[in-house]
Design a protein around this motif. Structure first.
Motif, PDB file in Angstrom:
ATOM      1  N   LEU A  77       0.833  -1.199   0.000  1.00 28.55           N
ATOM      2  CA  LEU A  77       0.000   0.000   0.000  1.00 28.55           C
ATOM      3  C   LEU A  77       0.873   1.257   0.000  1.00 28.55           C
ATOM      4  CD1 LEU A  77      -2.944  -1.028   2.344  1.00 28.55           C
ATOM      5  CD2 LEU A  77      -2.793  -1.133  -0.135  1.00 28.55           C
ATOM      6  N   SER A  78       0.202   2.414  -0.006  1.00 31.35           N
ATOM      7  CA  SER A  78       0.872   3.676  -0.330  1.00 31.35           C
ATOM      8  C   SER A  78       2.040   4.050   0.574  1.00 31.35           C
ATOM      9  CB  SER A  78      -0.158   4.807  -0.307  1.00 31.35           C
ATOM     10  OG  SER A  78      -0.804   4.837   0.968  1.00 31.35           O
ATOM     11  N   ALA A  79       1.829   4.013   1.880  1.00 29.37           N
ATOM     12  CA  ALA A  79       2.894   4.487   2.782  1.00 29.37           C
ATOM     13  C   ALA A  79       4.087   3.533   2.766  1.00 29.37           C
ATOM     14  CB  ALA A  79       2.339   4.643   4.193  1.00 29.37           C
ATOM     15  N   SER A 114      -7.500  -0.595  -8.463  1.00 31.74           N
ATOM     16  CA  SER A 114      -6.710   0.614  -8.475  1.00 31.74           C
ATOM     17  C   SER A 114      -7.115   1.379  -7.213  1.00 31.74           C
ATOM     18  CB  SER A 114      -6.977   1.426  -9.752  1.00 31.74           C
ATOM     19  OG  SER A 114      -6.176   2.602  -9.761  1.00 31.74           O
ATOM     20  N   SER A 115      -6.844   2.688  -7.211  1.00 30.07           N
ATOM     21  CA  SER A 115      -7.025   3.429  -5.953  1.00 30.07           C
ATOM     22  C   SER A 115      -7.172   4.921  -6.241  1.00 30.07           C
ATOM     23  CB  SER A 115      -5.794   3.192  -5.074  1.00 30.07           C
ATOM     24  OG  SER A 115      -5.632   4.200  -4.106  1.00 30.07           O
ATOM     25  N   ILE A 116      -7.683   5.653  -5.281  1.00 32.02           N
ATOM     26  CA  ILE A 116      -7.675   7.122  -5.423  1.00 32.02           C
ATOM     27  C   ILE A 116      -6.233   7.612  -5.465  1.00 32.02           C
ATOM     28  CG2 ILE A 116      -9.925   7.489  -4.329  1.00 32.02           C
ATOM     29  CD1 ILE A 116      -8.450   8.251  -1.755  1.00 32.02           C
ATOM     30  N   MET A 139       5.042   6.393  -5.525  1.00 31.94           N
ATOM     31  CA  MET A 139       5.334   5.141  -6.232  1.00 31.94           C
ATOM     32  C   MET A 139       4.046   4.312  -6.333  1.00 31.94           C
ATOM     33  SD  MET A 139       7.004   2.892  -7.809  1.00 31.94           S
ATOM     34  CE  MET A 139       8.739   3.298  -7.826  1.00 31.94           C
ATOM     35  N   TYR A 140       3.270   4.305  -5.262  1.00 31.17           N
ATOM     36  CA  TYR A 140       1.985   3.581  -5.248  1.00 31.17           C
ATOM     37  C   TYR A 140       1.079   4.109  -6.366  1.00 31.17           C
ATOM     38  CZ  TYR A 140      -2.440   1.850  -3.185  1.00 31.17           C
ATOM     39  OH  TYR A 140      -3.645   1.225  -2.942  1.00 31.17           O
ATOM     40  N   GLY A 141       1.018   5.418  -6.507  1.00 31.00           N
ATOM     41  CA  GLY A 141       0.184   6.022  -7.547  1.00 31.00           C
ATOM     42  C   GLY A 141       0.697   5.681  -8.936  1.00 31.00           C
ATOM     43  N   GLY A 179       0.095  -0.238   6.379  1.00 23.81           N
ATOM     44  CA  GLY A 179       0.915   0.614   5.513  1.00 23.81           C
ATOM     45  C   GLY A 179       0.144   1.548   4.622  1.00 23.81           C
ATOM     46  N   GLY A 180      -1.107   1.831   5.001  1.00 23.26           N
ATOM     47  CA  GLY A 180      -1.926   2.718   4.185  1.00 23.26           C
ATOM     48  C   GLY A 180      -1.980   4.132   4.745  1.00 23.26           C
ATOM     49  N   THR A 181      -2.285   5.074   3.875  1.00 21.84           N
ATOM     50  CA  THR A 181      -2.426   6.476   4.295  1.00 21.84           C
ATOM     51  C   THR A 181      -3.772   6.699   4.969  1.00 21.84           C
ATOM     52  OG1 THR A 181      -0.963   7.150   2.512  1.00 21.84           O
ATOM     53  CG2 THR A 181      -2.431   8.849   3.385  1.00 21.84           C
ATOM     54  N   THR A 182      -4.762   5.890   4.603  1.00 17.39           N
ATOM     55  CA  THR A 182      -6.107   6.058   5.172  1.00 17.39           C
ATOM     56  C   THR A 182      -6.307   5.220   6.428  1.00 17.39           C
ATOM     57  OG1 THR A 182      -6.925   4.281   3.748  1.00 17.39           O
ATOM     58  CG2 THR A 182      -7.117   6.549   2.912  1.00 17.39           C
ATOM     59  N   ASP A 183      -5.255   4.547   6.873  1.00 20.98           N
ATOM     60  CA  ASP A 183      -5.407   3.631   8.031  1.00 20.98           C
ATOM     61  C   ASP A 183      -5.882   4.359   9.282  1.00 20.98           C
ATOM     62  OD1 ASP A 183      -2.530   1.431   7.338  1.00 20.98           O
ATOM     63  OD2 ASP A 183      -4.373   1.885   6.243  1.00 20.98           O
TER      64      ASP A 183
HETATM   65  C1  VAH Z   1      -3.743   3.224   1.158  1.00 21.35           C
HETATM   66  N1  VAH Z   1      -5.744   2.074   1.949  1.00 21.35           N
HETATM   67  O1  VAH Z   1      -3.958   4.057   2.038  1.00 21.35           O
HETATM   68  C2  VAH Z   1      -4.885   2.288   0.772  1.00 21.35           C
HETATM   69  C3  VAH Z   1      -5.736   2.889  -0.316  1.00 21.35           C
HETATM   70  C4  VAH Z   1      -6.943   4.945  -1.071  1.00 21.35           C
HETATM   71  C5  VAH Z   1      -6.082   4.354  -0.042  1.00 21.35           C
HETATM   72  O2  VAH Z   1      -5.163   2.765  -1.570  1.00 21.35           O
HETATM   73  O3  VAH Z   1      -2.678   3.109   0.569  1.00 21.35           O
END
Ligand code: VAH
Length: 317
Positions: A77-79, A114-116, A139-141, A179-183
């Protein structure tokens, strides 16, 4: 779908999707896989050890179980990806390429999220369109945009039935995210139940799209069973159920725990990631093309989350 292989089945989405799809298609119609067996080995059901960067093993397991669908969830995930970008590239892109090749070679239906996170600073932040600028700064994006393009390529070039959604932050009480930003939007419920307070690593005014896990699981099922003739888009549909900032979810928690308090210790890495993402998505394409219709909003999600988190917290004492 009749026989489904899920990769990353020990993860936040995978562990619940396994149960959700087994409830729909039957226990023996859904094979879980991950780099290790689940903790509860005894009731894991059909489960294989698959490292998605091992193409031969991946292909062999899909062939042995004679699946007709791959749902590819294994990814960083992103972070975490921002901490280790090269490992993220290898797993997120190497694993995806192997998954797409297995789908092509064995003529399988294919889903990967995919993801926001596939959007960036130059993307319109409010009511983000289905078709718009995608210049992510993580990098996630980069992995997610490249993944969307690869999935469309495999559909157009090889006829693989690839489908995908851009998930928002997903909130669940079963398997914690990693490891997510929205956690923060998951942690806040656990901390509120445990100690009546939470320190947020995201600024109080930062809006992000979110969705309760039951709606995310049903969105995958709905999209994969949608009539392909109705799909104008494929990779990937904007989906979201709500948009809130930490101050908003904290106010909702306070309705259930009046003494709850929140304070802020902003993590610059995850805050920078969150700042590059939209505030709220336009989900009209998913609604029109395959009937996307989430059931939970912030109030009903908070009520359900706190009920289950309190049960887990009490049982763990
Ligand atoms: C994240 N939970 O935080 C995932 C997700 C939109 C957020 O992709 O990396």
């Amino acid at each position: 779908m009749n026989k489904i292989l899920i990769t990353g089945a020990n993860g936040q989405i995978g562990s619940e999707l396994l149960t959700h799809l087994r409830g729909i298609y039957g226990e023996d119609h859904v094979v879980g896989s991950d780099i290790r067996l689940p903790k509860n080995k005894d009731d894991a059901g059909l489960f294989e050890i698959v490292d998605v960067t091992d193409a031969h093993r991946f292909h062999a397991v899909a062939k042995e179980h004679q699946v007709d669908t791959v749902i590819h969830l294994a990814a960083l995930l992103s972070a975490t990806a921002e901490e280790n970008p090269m490992k993220a590239w290898d797993l997120n892109m190497g694993g995806l390429m192997n998954a797409l090749e297995v789908a092509r070679e064995l003529d399988l239906k294919f889903f990967t999220p995919s993801s926001i996170g596939a959007f960036g600073h130059s993307t319109p932040k409010k009511n983000t369109p289905q078709d718009t600028l995608q210049r992510p700064s993580t990098m996630y994006g980069v992995n997610k945009v490249a993944g969307e393009l690869l999935c469309d390529y495999y559909h157009q070039k090889f006829g693989v039935d690839t489908r995908s959604v851009r998930f928002p932050g997903l909130i669940s009480y079963v398997t914690p995210p990693g490891g997510g930003t929205t956690d923060y939007a998951v942690e806040i419920y656990y901390e509120a139940a445990r100690k009546g307070s939470y320190t947020s690593f995201i600024d109080e005014h930062t809006y992000m799209d979110m969705m309760y896990m039951p709606d995310a699981l049903e969105a995958i099922h709905q999209l994969m069973e949608a009539n392909p003739d109705h799909l104008v888009h494929r990779n990937a549909f904007n989906v979201s159920a709500m948009s809130f900032a930490p101050k908003g979810i904290a106010a909702e928690v306070k309705k259930h725990i009046p003494d709850f308090t929140i304070d802020y210790d902003v993590d610059p890495v995850r805050q920078a990631i969150a700042d590059s993402w939209p505030d709220n998505l336009d989900t009209s394409a998913a609604q029109e093309e395959w009937g996307f219709a989430p059931s939970y909003d912030l109030a009903s999600m908070t009520k359900d989350m706190l009920t289950h988190v309190r049960e887990k917290t009490t049982n763990s004492l």
